[in-house]
Design a protein around this motif. Structure first.
Motif, short mmCIF file in Angstrom:
data_model
loop_
_atom_site.label_atom_id
_atom_site.label_comp_id
_atom_site.label_asym_id
_atom_site.label_seq_id
_atom_site.Cartn_x
_atom_site.Cartn_y
_atom_site.Cartn_z
N MET A 1 0.86 -1.37 0.15
CA MET A 1 0.01 -0.03 0.04
C MET A 1 1.01 1.13 -0.06
O MET A 1 0.55 2.28 -0.82
CB MET A 1 -1.05 0.08 1.06
N ASP A 2 1.98 1.25 0.75
CA ASP A 2 2.87 2.36 0.95
C ASP A 2 3.61 2.55 -0.53
O ASP A 2 3.62 3.73 -0.92
CB ASP A 2 4.02 2.05 1.86
N LEU A 3 3.96 1.31 -1.13
CA LEU A 3 4.68 1.45 -2.50
C LEU A 3 3.58 1.97 -3.60
O LEU A 3 4.04 2.92 -4.50
CB LEU A 3 4.91 0.05 -2.90
N VAL A 4 2.34 1.77 -3.42
CA VAL A 4 1.37 2.13 -4.49
C VAL A 4 1.32 3.68 -4.50
O VAL A 4 1.07 4.39 -5.17
CB VAL A 4 -0.12 1.55 -4.06
N GLY A 5 1.33 4.21 -3.14
CA GLY A 5 1.32 5.61 -2.85
C GLY A 5 2.36 6.50 -3.74
O GLY A 5 2.30 7.50 -4.02
N ASP A 6 3.47 5.72 -3.78
CA ASP A 6 4.63 6.36 -4.51
C ASP A 6 4.74 6.13 -5.80
O ASP A 6 5.87 6.37 -6.38
CB ASP A 6 5.96 6.16 -3.63
N GLU A 7 3.95 5.42 -6.24
CA GLU A 7 4.19 4.81 -7.89
C GLU A 7 3.24 5.79 -8.78
O GLU A 7 2.01 6.08 -8.52
CB GLU A 7 3.57 3.43 -7.97
N SER A 8 3.90 6.15 -9.81
CA SER A 8 3.19 7.32 -10.76
C SER A 8 2.73 6.54 -11.99
O SER A 8 1.85 6.93 -12.67
CB SER A 8 4.28 8.41 -10.96
N ASP A 9 3.12 5.21 -12.36
CA ASP A 9 2.73 4.37 -13.48
C ASP A 9 1.66 3.89 -13.50
O ASP A 9 1.31 2.99 -12.46
CB ASP A 9 4.05 3.44 -13.91
N VAL A 10 0.55 4.13 -14.01
CA VAL A 10 -0.93 3.60 -13.87
C VAL A 10 -0.73 2.17 -14.06
O VAL A 10 -1.49 1.56 -13.26
CB VAL A 10 -1.67 4.38 -14.90
N ALA A 11 -0.02 1.57 -15.09
CA ALA A 11 0.10 0.10 -15.20
C ALA A 11 0.50 -0.35 -14.08
O ALA A 11 0.09 -1.59 -13.66
CB ALA A 11 0.95 -0.09 -16.56
N LYS A 12 1.71 -0.22 -13.48
CA LYS A 12 2.33 -0.62 -12.20
C LYS A 12 1.23 -0.75 -11.11
O LYS A 12 1.37 -1.52 -10.08
CB LYS A 12 3.50 0.00 -12.14
N LYS A 13 0.40 0.39 -11.18
CA LYS A 13 -0.33 0.81 -9.92
C LYS A 13 -1.41 -0.31 -10.20
O LYS A 13 -1.97 -1.06 -9.27
CB LYS A 13 -1.09 2.03 -10.03
N LYS A 14 -2.04 -0.45 -11.28
CA LYS A 14 -2.96 -1.70 -11.26
C LYS A 14 -2.61 -2.85 -10.75
O LYS A 14 -3.22 -3.84 -10.33
CB LYS A 14 -3.41 -1.75 -12.74
N VAL A 15 -1.25 -3.16 -11.18
CA VAL A 15 -0.66 -4.45 -11.08
C VAL A 15 -0.46 -4.69 -9.38
O VAL A 15 -0.86 -5.76 -8.77
CB VAL A 15 0.73 -4.85 -11.48
N PHE A 16 -0.24 -3.57 -8.78
CA PHE A 16 0.09 -3.58 -7.28
C PHE A 16 -1.32 -3.89 -6.66
O PHE A 16 -1.63 -4.67 -5.78
CB PHE A 16 0.49 -2.16 -7.02
N TYR A 17 -2.47 -3.26 -7.36
CA TYR A 17 -3.81 -3.31 -6.65
C TYR A 17 -4.52 -4.70 -6.56
O TYR A 17 -4.90 -5.20 -5.87
CB TYR A 17 -4.86 -2.27 -7.33
N GLU A 18 -3.91 -5.35 -7.78
CA GLU A 18 -4.58 -6.74 -8.20
C GLU A 18 -3.84 -7.58 -6.94
O GLU A 18 -4.39 -8.66 -6.44
CB GLU A 18 -4.32 -6.94 -9.59
N ARG A 19 -2.66 -7.41 -6.69
CA ARG A 19 -1.90 -8.12 -5.91
C ARG A 19 -2.29 -8.01 -4.42
O ARG A 19 -2.45 -8.83 -3.71
CB ARG A 19 -0.46 -7.95 -5.82
N ILE A 20 -2.65 -6.70 -4.24
CA ILE A 20 -3.07 -6.29 -2.72
C ILE A 20 -4.36 -6.89 -2.47
O ILE A 20 -4.73 -7.46 -1.49
CB ILE A 20 -3.17 -4.88 -2.54
N LYS A 21 -5.12 -6.87 -3.53
CA LYS A 21 -6.61 -7.39 -3.42
C LYS A 21 -6.47 -8.94 -3.27
O LYS A 21 -7.17 -9.47 -2.29
CB LYS A 21 -7.52 -7.09 -4.50
#
Length: 240
Positions: free
Chosen positions: A39-59
């Motif tokens: 969650m902390d990494l998502v907040g610092d990530e600007s790349d939309v595609a990478k954010k999507k991957v992060f959110y999928e893994r987090i879920k």
């Protein structure tokens, strides 16, 4: 509290390993730590595609952590009463070993202890005595979660003492996790082999030795007790 210096990948890989091995209390703790880092990494990530991957893994990990939480809760609320032992005021012969030592065996890999009061010196001593019994009897013990209340008068002392105990348990290859819940009231011990121990006064039903240096100072079978009740419940093994 007491999170080691590991990255999200290492923590979540370890969580999956514990999950697959049936060590679900430790897995739940590691999933939560890994999720927070992601969650902390998502907040610092600007790349939309990478954010999507992060959110999928987090879920994915949140869903697994919730499944474990439900599984633990089902173990806690279900079961049948095996025995009830009333402890009379001033009675002796009621050490932790005498009361429930027979249920602490090689099948116990994880333990959940809900003990609201860990403020005073004698309360910490009772905790250490209980942990000594766990380590001595449960040769495959890997993880202990202690849930307690924050000492509002001396939180730093409480934290320091618990950290000392945590560090000593780590030397014995047992992870001790401390969780603070200031609304905690219930007292119970949940063993991963399927037994639940409920003591009316929690760990703290022993009277002080008088005089101090008399029988009972170390061997709690000689200690006089406060009146309470001990219920032993049997439910399913965590791995089942």
């Amino acid at each position: 509290m007491f999170v080691g210096k590991m990255n999200a990948k290492d923590i979540l890989m370890r969580a999956v390993q514990c999950d697959q091995a049936g060590r679900i209390l430790e897995a739940q703790h590691l999933y939560q730590d890994g999720i927070q880092i992601l969650m902390d990494l998502v907040g610092d990530e600007s790349d939309v595609a990478k954010k999507k991957v992060f959110y999928e893994r987090i879920k994915e990990y949140i869903d697994r952590a919730e499944q474990i939480k439900d599984r633990v809760q089902k173990h806690v609320i279900r079961g049948e009463l095996v025995t009830n032992k009333p402890i009379d005021d001033n009675s002796t012969g009621n050490s932790y070993q005498s009361l429930f030592g027979q249920y602490l065996n090689a099948d116990v890999k994880e333990v959940l202890l809900e003990e609201p009061y860990l403020y005073e010196k004698y309360q910490f001593q009772n905790l250490v005595t209980f942990l000594e019994l766990l380590v001595k009897n449960c040769r495959h013990l890997k993880y202990v979660r202690v849930v307690t209340k924050t000492d509002t008068k001396a939180p730093e002392n409480q934290s320091n003492v618990l950290e000392q105990i945590r560090a000593d348990m780590a030397k014995r290859n047992v992870t001790l996790s401390i969780k603070f819940e200031d609304t905690l009231h219930d007292r119970k011990i949940v063993l991963s082999n399927g037994y639940i121990i409920k003591i009316g006064r929690g760990l703290h039903f022993f009277k002080a030795t008088n005089p101090l240096y008399s029988l009972g100072l170390c061997d709690y079978d000689f200690r006089k007790c406060l009146q309470t009740d001990v219920d032993i419940w049997r439910t399913r093994n965590f791995i089942a």
